[in-house]
Design a protein around this motif. Structure first.
Motif, PDB file in Angstrom:
ATOM      1  N   LEU A  43      85.131  70.928  86.917  1.00 26.79           N
ATOM      2  CA  LEU A  43      84.702  69.548  87.156  1.00 26.79           C
ATOM      3  C   LEU A  43      85.214  68.987  88.463  1.00 26.79           C
ATOM      4  CD1 LEU A  43      84.991  67.781  83.700  1.00 26.79           C
ATOM      5  CD2 LEU A  43      82.941  67.992  85.100  1.00 26.79           C
ATOM      6  N   MET A  80      94.380  58.263  91.220  1.00 25.23           N
ATOM      7  CA  MET A  80      94.893  59.569  90.773  1.00 25.23           C
ATOM      8  C   MET A  80      96.404  59.601  90.929  1.00 25.23           C
ATOM      9  SD  MET A  80      92.483  62.435  92.476  1.00 25.23           S
ATOM     10  CE  MET A  80      90.808  62.721  91.957  1.00 25.23           C
ATOM     11  N   HIS A  83      98.008  57.602  88.238  1.00 24.37           N
ATOM     12  CA  HIS A  83      97.986  58.313  86.954  1.00 24.37           C
ATOM     13  C   HIS A  83      98.982  59.475  86.943  1.00 24.37           C
ATOM     14  CE1 HIS A  83      93.648  56.787  86.250  1.00 24.37           C
ATOM     15  NE2 HIS A  83      94.560  55.906  85.915  1.00 24.37           N
ATOM     16  N   ASN A  87     101.335  58.625  84.093  1.00 22.90           N
ATOM     17  CA  ASN A  87     100.972  59.271  82.832  1.00 22.90           C
ATOM     18  C   ASN A  87     101.469  60.703  82.698  1.00 22.90           C
ATOM     19  OD1 ASN A  87      99.587  56.972  82.240  1.00 22.90           O
ATOM     20  ND2 ASN A  87      97.616  57.770  82.871  1.00 22.90           N
ATOM     21  N   TYR A  88     101.459  61.437  83.806  1.00 26.80           N
ATOM     22  CA  TYR A  88     101.779  62.857  83.685  1.00 26.80           C
ATOM     23  C   TYR A  88     103.244  63.150  83.985  1.00 26.80           C
ATOM     24  CZ  TYR A  88      96.812  63.390  83.309  1.00 26.80           C
ATOM     25  OH  TYR A  88      95.521  63.284  82.879  1.00 26.80           O
ATOM     26  N   LYS A 161     101.757  66.590  79.156  1.00 28.21           N
ATOM     27  CA  LYS A 161     100.630  66.620  78.211  1.00 28.21           C
ATOM     28  C   LYS A 161      99.328  66.215  78.888  1.00 28.21           C
ATOM     29  CE  LYS A 161     103.381  65.820  74.132  1.00 28.21           C
ATOM     30  NZ  LYS A 161     104.281  64.676  74.019  1.00 28.21           N
ATOM     31  N   PRO A 163      95.908  64.921  77.689  1.00 26.36           N
ATOM     32  CA  PRO A 163      95.230  64.502  76.466  1.00 26.36           C
ATOM     33  C   PRO A 163      93.767  64.932  76.448  1.00 26.36           C
ATOM     34  CG  PRO A 163      95.576  62.652  77.924  1.00 26.36           C
ATOM     35  CD  PRO A 163      96.237  63.815  78.564  1.00 26.36           C
ATOM     36  N   LEU A 165      91.416  63.199  75.515  1.00 24.52           N
ATOM     37  CA  LEU A 165      90.581  62.035  75.769  1.00 24.52           C
ATOM     38  C   LEU A 165      90.138  61.910  77.222  1.00 24.52           C
ATOM     39  CD1 LEU A 165      89.916  59.776  73.667  1.00 24.52           C
ATOM     40  CD2 LEU A 165      91.665  58.410  74.753  1.00 24.52           C
ATOM     41  N   MET A 166      90.728  62.721  78.095  1.00 27.59           N
ATOM     42  CA  MET A 166      90.487  62.529  79.523  1.00 27.59           C
ATOM     43  C   MET A 166      89.043  62.787  79.926  1.00 27.59           C
ATOM     44  SD  MET A 166      93.109  61.490  80.920  1.00 27.59           S
ATOM     45  CE  MET A 166      92.814  61.846  82.645  1.00 27.59           C
ATOM     46  N   PHE A 167      88.570  61.959  80.824  1.00 24.58           N
ATOM     47  CA  PHE A 167      87.241  62.156  81.393  1.00 24.58           C
ATOM     48  C   PHE A 167      87.326  63.095  82.598  1.00 24.58           C
ATOM     49  CE2 PHE A 167      86.225  58.819  78.664  1.00 24.58           C
ATOM     50  CZ  PHE A 167      84.844  58.786  78.514  1.00 24.58           C
ATOM     51  N   THR A 168      88.360  62.877  83.390  1.00 22.72           N
ATOM     52  CA  THR A 168      88.575  63.762  84.525  1.00 22.72           C
ATOM     53  C   THR A 168      89.498  64.871  84.049  1.00 22.72           C
ATOM     54  OG1 THR A 168      90.250  62.183  85.129  1.00 22.72           O
ATOM     55  CG2 THR A 168      88.223  62.145  86.392  1.00 22.72           C
TER      56      THR A 168
ATOM     57  N   LYS B 216     101.488  56.753  76.147  1.00 26.01           N
ATOM     58  CA  LYS B 216     101.168  56.736  77.565  1.00 26.01           C
ATOM     59  C   LYS B 216      99.826  56.077  77.834  1.00 26.01           C
ATOM     60  CE  LYS B 216     103.504  60.839  78.711  1.00 26.01           C
ATOM     61  NZ  LYS B 216     103.320  62.232  79.072  1.00 26.01           N
ATOM     62  N   THR B 252      91.742  56.178  79.957  1.00 22.59           N
ATOM     63  CA  THR B 252      91.321  57.576  79.897  1.00 22.59           C
ATOM     64  C   THR B 252      91.156  58.166  81.281  1.00 22.59           C
ATOM     65  OG1 THR B 252      89.005  57.007  79.871  1.00 22.59           O
ATOM     66  CG2 THR B 252      90.078  57.173  77.745  1.00 22.59           C
ATOM     67  N   TYR B 312      82.968  67.567  91.502  1.00 21.52           N
ATOM     68  CA  TYR B 312      81.659  68.236  91.567  1.00 21.52           C
ATOM     69  C   TYR B 312      80.645  67.530  90.698  1.00 21.52           C
ATOM     70  CZ  TYR B 312      84.722  71.724  93.532  1.00 21.52           C
ATOM     71  OH  TYR B 312      85.645  72.343  94.296  1.00 21.52           O
TER      72      TYR B 312
END
Lengths: 186, 312
Positions: A43, A80, A83, A87-88, A161, A163, A165-168, B216, B252, B312
């Motif tokens: 992706l 990014m 996040h 988050n990460y 982690k 998740p 749920l992520m879109f990216t 989170k 998300t 992409y």
């Protein structure tokens, strides 16, 4: 016989001073080492770079260490970056990633040349220690050491982690590239 | 020999000290964590529930925001007849926020209530940092509301300028810990369109908001705006209430979904600060949601191949 003792003292002091000087002469420091990370999925490809990694090589004991402030990684997209930190990596709790190890027996680091080496030690990312053997290249010339290495870090090894749920999408294995110059500490 | 030993010990210690200057202590001298670094993400989103947060859009990021408020859950207009308010759309909103720079955001949107268009500017003046030299975030917010609907009576908008209302807010927030952020919002609302003659055209308000991170990606958010009783009499013929919203925010990565409960029928500040007529205690609480999607408008101009991200 006090004069003999005096000479003894002087000699001893001299020897210790020599050891000390020698010890500092064997240390190399690297500032602004480039550390790049790369996550590839079908992706998207996410890349980030930090130029604020610093490192130390103690030649005599073949010790090598790196550290990088997590928030110094720059991403293409600021969201990014946010996040990544929030988050990460949880950068507020774990502000640095670190590697501390020993260059495995092999080439004589006292001689100029280009060497393929491995370093074994502890990689600390996201507050989780992991024993790793990392391959890299060391070039020594004129009191300058050039180090480059490429390796992978598995998110799961460091309790990072991703998740569902992520879109990216973020890869489970992150590619790391290190490149930098160490100068002799004077 | 006693003397000698006395001499030897400190030398040995110094020598050991030199040896103890190992990788760790050398790295410490190179410690490059920048203490001036700003604290990011005090809030996840540019909004809390009803109110704005101190967050602004990132440079060149466009945020598409779709919001919906349903009808009363309980009371006369709620219950099973309206499926607890789900039959009713008390307000709908579509808006765009764009980050001109990391600090300055402009916004435009349109709300169903009053057919109101909004134009807003938001500027992040101060940002909290790690070194604690700056303990707060301060964002200035200004919004113009323009009522586009037909007048209800002949002389409702006798002057065209009566259609406009203005909100000015100083939004002050602080990330107390990585989990908890708190915010206070003193503000001033100016409008012409008042239904009660005793209702002042200039309203002072103070808003309070907070975020509590549960995990989170899930946060509990809440905001409350105190407006009645400040510069506004509490005994007007029409009863007004202070808007209170609580919600669950789900992030998300690029999207933010927010599931909200609030007593305000309205979405825009220019409406909810001035006109909230429902009460939490009388069944006037309603469900609402927000979907926010972030787009990066301009492709990266990063020449550095190590830094360029591709989608992409």
């Amino acid at each position: 016989m006090t004069w003999i003792n005096n000479i003894k003292r002087l000699l001893l002091a001299g020897v210790f001073l020599a050891i000390q000087l020698n010890a500092t002469a064997q240390n190399f420091l690297g500032k602004n080492i480039k550390l790049a990370l790369y996550s590839s999925t079908p992706l998207e490809d996410i890349r980030a770079v930090s130029n604020k990694c610093s490192g130390v090589i103690i030649k005599e004991r073949r010790e090598i260490a790196f550290q990088v402030p997590i928030t110094s990684f720059e991403f293409d997209r600021k969201l990014m970056q946010e996040h990544f930190n929030e988050n990460y990596m949880e950068s507020e709790r774990y502000p640095q990633a670190k590697f501390k190890g020993v260059i495995d027996p092999g080439p004589d680091l006292g001689k100029d040349g280009v060497y393929q080496v491995t370093a074994t030690g502890i990689l600390t990312v996201h507050g989780v220690d992991k024993k790793r053997t990392i391959p890299g290249k060391i070039s020594i010339s004129n009191g300058e050491i050039q180090v480059s290495a490429a390796f992978k870090v598995a998110c799961v090894d460091h309790k990072i982690k991703i998740p569902k749920l992520m879109f990216t999408k973020i890869a489970e294995q992150i590619n790391i590239k290190v490149e930098g110059k160490f100068n002799q500490l004077k | 020999m006693k003397k000698f030993r006395r001499f030897l010990v400190p030398i040995l210690l110094i020598a050991a000290g030199a040896h103890a200057q190992d990788a760790d202590s050398l790295l410490k001298t190179l410690d490059s964590v920048d203490k001036k670094e700003k604290i990011a993400a005090t809030f996840k989103s540019t909004h809390v529930v009803l109110s704005h947060s101190t967050e602004t859009e990132k440079k060149h990021d466009l945020d598409l925001r779709i919001r919906h408020h349903f009808g009363d859950i309980g009371g006369k207009f709620g219950s099973a007849h309206t499926l607890y308010g789900l039959d009713v759309a008390s307000d709908l909103f579509i808006g765009l926020d764009y980050g001109v720079s990391d600090r300055f955001t402009v916004g435009v949107g349109r709300s169903k209530q009053e057919e109101m268009f909004n134009f807003s500017g938001k500027y992040k003046l101060l940002q909290q940092d790690l070194a604690k030299t700056m303990p707060i975030n301060l964002t200035l917010f200004a919004q113009m509301g323009w009522i586009a609907r037909e007048p209800f009576s002949e002389n409702e908008f006798s002057k065209y300028s009566d259609r406009f209302s203005w909100i000015f807010q100083s939004i002050i927030s602080r990330k107390i810990s990585s989990r908890l952020s708190l915010q206070v919002m003193p503000g001033l609302t100016l409008r012409k369109n008042v239904s009660d003659t005793r209702d002042p055209e200039a309203l002072v308000s103070v808003g309070f908001a907070g975020r509590m991170k549960l995990t989170k990606r899930f946060s509990f958010v809440a905001d409350y705006t105190l407006v009645n009783g400040l510069s506004r009499p509490t005994d007007l013929s029409q009863a007004y209430y202070n808007p209170l919203g609580v919600g669950l925010e789900i992030e998300t990565g690029g999207h933010i979904f927010s599931l909200n409960f609030m007593n305000s029928e309205y979405i825009l500040e220019n409406n909810f600060i001035t006109n909230t007529k429902k009460s939490w205690t009388k069944g006037g609480v309603r469900f609402g949601f927000t979907i926010s999607r972030n787009f990066t408008l301009f492709k990266s101009k990063n020449k550095d191949p190590d830094k360029r991200s591709d989608i992409y």
